[in-house]
Design a protein around this motif. Structure first.
Motif, PDB file in Angstrom:
ATOM      1  N   LEU A   7      33.421  25.708 110.904  1.00 55.36           N
ATOM      2  CA  LEU A   7      34.327  26.583 111.592  1.00 55.36           C
ATOM      3  C   LEU A   7      33.835  26.677 113.024  1.00 55.36           C
ATOM      4  O   LEU A   7      32.655  27.118 113.320  1.00 55.36           O
ATOM      5  N   TYR A  62      38.526  23.966 112.873  1.00 56.59           N
ATOM      6  CA  TYR A  62      37.451  23.315 112.222  1.00 56.59           C
ATOM      7  C   TYR A  62      36.799  22.063 112.672  1.00 56.59           C
ATOM      8  O   TYR A  62      38.050  21.394 113.350  1.00 56.59           O
ATOM      9  N   PHE A  85      36.298  20.308  97.909  1.00 54.06           N
ATOM     10  CA  PHE A  85      35.460  21.130  98.498  1.00 54.06           C
ATOM     11  C   PHE A  85      35.740  22.458  97.949  1.00 54.06           C
ATOM     12  O   PHE A  85      36.535  23.132  97.475  1.00 54.06           O
ATOM     13  N   LEU A 123      36.067  31.413 105.603  1.00 54.09           N
ATOM     14  CA  LEU A 123      35.753  30.619 104.724  1.00 54.09           C
ATOM     15  C   LEU A 123      34.486  29.791 105.139  1.00 54.09           C
ATOM     16  O   LEU A 123      34.502  29.327 106.063  1.00 54.09           O
ATOM     17  N   GLU A 143      43.754  29.167 102.890  1.00 51.22           N
ATOM     18  CA  GLU A 143      44.089  28.811 104.176  1.00 51.22           C
ATOM     19  C   GLU A 143      44.926  27.596 103.819  1.00 51.22           C
ATOM     20  O   GLU A 143      44.868  26.700 103.094  1.00 51.22           O
ATOM     21  N   GLY A 146      32.518  12.331 106.463  1.00 52.80           N
ATOM     22  CA  GLY A 146      31.915  12.288 105.126  1.00 52.80           C
ATOM     23  C   GLY A 146      30.880  13.673 105.036  1.00 52.80           C
ATOM     24  O   GLY A 146      30.351  13.980 103.916  1.00 52.80           O
ATOM     25  N   ARG A 147      31.421  14.748 105.922  1.00 50.53           N
ATOM     26  CA  ARG A 147      31.055  16.097 105.506  1.00 50.53           C
ATOM     27  C   ARG A 147      31.892  17.412 105.453  1.00 50.53           C
ATOM     28  O   ARG A 147      32.870  16.787 105.489  1.00 50.53           O
ATOM     29  N   GLY A 148      31.330  18.547 105.329  1.00 50.51           N
ATOM     30  CA  GLY A 148      32.255  19.585 105.053  1.00 50.51           C
ATOM     31  C   GLY A 148      32.584  19.983 106.445  1.00 50.51           C
ATOM     32  O   GLY A 148      32.491  19.346 107.557  1.00 50.51           O
ATOM     33  N   LEU A 149      33.400  21.002 106.317  1.00 47.82           N
ATOM     34  CA  LEU A 149      34.081  21.769 107.436  1.00 47.82           C
ATOM     35  C   LEU A 149      32.911  22.652 108.103  1.00 47.82           C
ATOM     36  O   LEU A 149      32.715  23.250 107.613  1.00 47.82           O
ATOM     37  N   PHE A 192      32.557  26.483 103.814  1.00 48.83           N
ATOM     38  CA  PHE A 192      32.944  25.044 103.071  1.00 48.83           C
ATOM     39  C   PHE A 192      31.608  24.449 102.805  1.00 48.83           C
ATOM     40  O   PHE A 192      30.833  24.361 103.669  1.00 48.83           O
ATOM     41  N   GLY A 193      31.694  23.835 101.750  1.00 47.21           N
ATOM     42  CA  GLY A 193      30.523  22.913 101.142  1.00 47.21           C
ATOM     43  C   GLY A 193      30.599  21.744 101.669  1.00 47.21           C
ATOM     44  O   GLY A 193      31.948  21.259 102.461  1.00 47.21           O
ATOM     45  N   ALA A 194      29.863  20.495 101.508  1.00 49.52           N
ATOM     46  CA  ALA A 194      29.932  19.125 101.833  1.00 49.52           C
ATOM     47  C   ALA A 194      30.828  18.450 100.963  1.00 49.52           C
ATOM     48  O   ALA A 194      31.456  17.175 101.582  1.00 49.52           O
ATOM     49  N   GLN A 210      24.698  25.570 104.660  1.00 49.30           N
ATOM     50  CA  GLN A 210      25.855  25.862 104.228  1.00 49.30           C
ATOM     51  C   GLN A 210      25.956  26.890 103.112  1.00 49.30           C
ATOM     52  O   GLN A 210      25.284  27.029 102.264  1.00 49.30           O
TER      53      GLN A 210
END
Lengths: 113, 112
Positions: A46, A36, B88, B100, A102, A41-44, B102-104, B2
């Motif tokens: 993939l 990832y 998250f 998966l 995970e 400041g953000r999400g992941l 993921f959100g922010a 997302q």
């Protein structure tokens, strides 16, 4: 018990240089493996996932590639880094299939200058 | 876009208060998971709720899932300064085996 290792912890590389990040898992066999990227400041997001040796699926077109030379080894590479490749890279593994959590490594902070 | 969207983006509370954050998603899921991330660290799994479950508890955590509204909530009761982290949600979509999204995240700050 299972453990996941990821290195290096931090890396500063010039634009155009190559990249190799390594991730290894201990204590389990035939895990699903994931790379990832996380922007500040953000999400992941993939990048790649693998369900077995030599089996790599790419999720987004990009400047990076992944390889799985051994069952519990997952490598993220680039031939020439771009500024936009900067970010926090996380490796993770799971037992595979659905309904499985995970397990994440500690991450690598990559800065491309 | 997302799959999981957390709300609020940031939350600041005092120790002892409860913290509630929400997650909305768009497509059918097998399960929904919540993770926690301390600054500059990897993510840690907190709880998994399956699509046929409505509520789940783990210690001071309570998760609900409403598949009709495609939403989930995470409640942290009696928060502590050590709960300061980003949280998250991640969805395992039915058409996306083993992966998966993921959100922010929601950034939670708990002040003593």
């Amino acid at each position: 018990s299972q453990t996941i290792h990821q290195w290096p912890a931090t890396l500063v590389q010039p634009v155009g240089s190559p990249l190799s990040l390594e991730c290894t898992v201990e204590g389990t066999s035939n895990p699903n493996l994931y790379w990832y990227r996380q922007a500040a400041g953000r999400g992941l997001q993939l990048l790649f996932y693998s369900v077995g040796i030599g089996q790599i699926s790419s999720e987004v077109p990009q400047n990076l590639s992944a390889s799985r030379p051994q069952d519990r080894q997952f490598i993220l590479s680039s031939k020439k880094l771009l500024l936009s490749d900067s970010g926090f890279y996380l490796c993770a593994w799971s037992f595979g299939g659905s309904y499985n959590e995970e397990f994440f490594g500690p991450g690598t902070r990559l800065t491309v200058l | 876009s997302q799959q999981g969207e957390e709300d609020p983006q940031a939350l600041s509370i005092q120790e002892g208060e409860n913290a509630t954050m929400n997650c909305s998603y768009k497509t059918s899921i097998n399960n929904l998971q919540w993770y926690r991330q301390n600054s500059g660290r990897g993510l840690v799994h907190l709880i998994l709720i399956r699509s046929n479950e409505r509520e789940k508890h783990s210690g001071r955590l309570r998760v609900t899932l409403d598949t009709s509204k495609k939403s989930s909530s995470l409640l942290i009761t009696a928060s502590r300064a050590a709960d300061t982290a980003s949280y998250f949600c991640a969805t395992d979509k039915t058409d996306s085996w083993g992966k998966l999204q993921f959100g922010a995240g929601t950034q939670v700050v708990v002040t003593p």
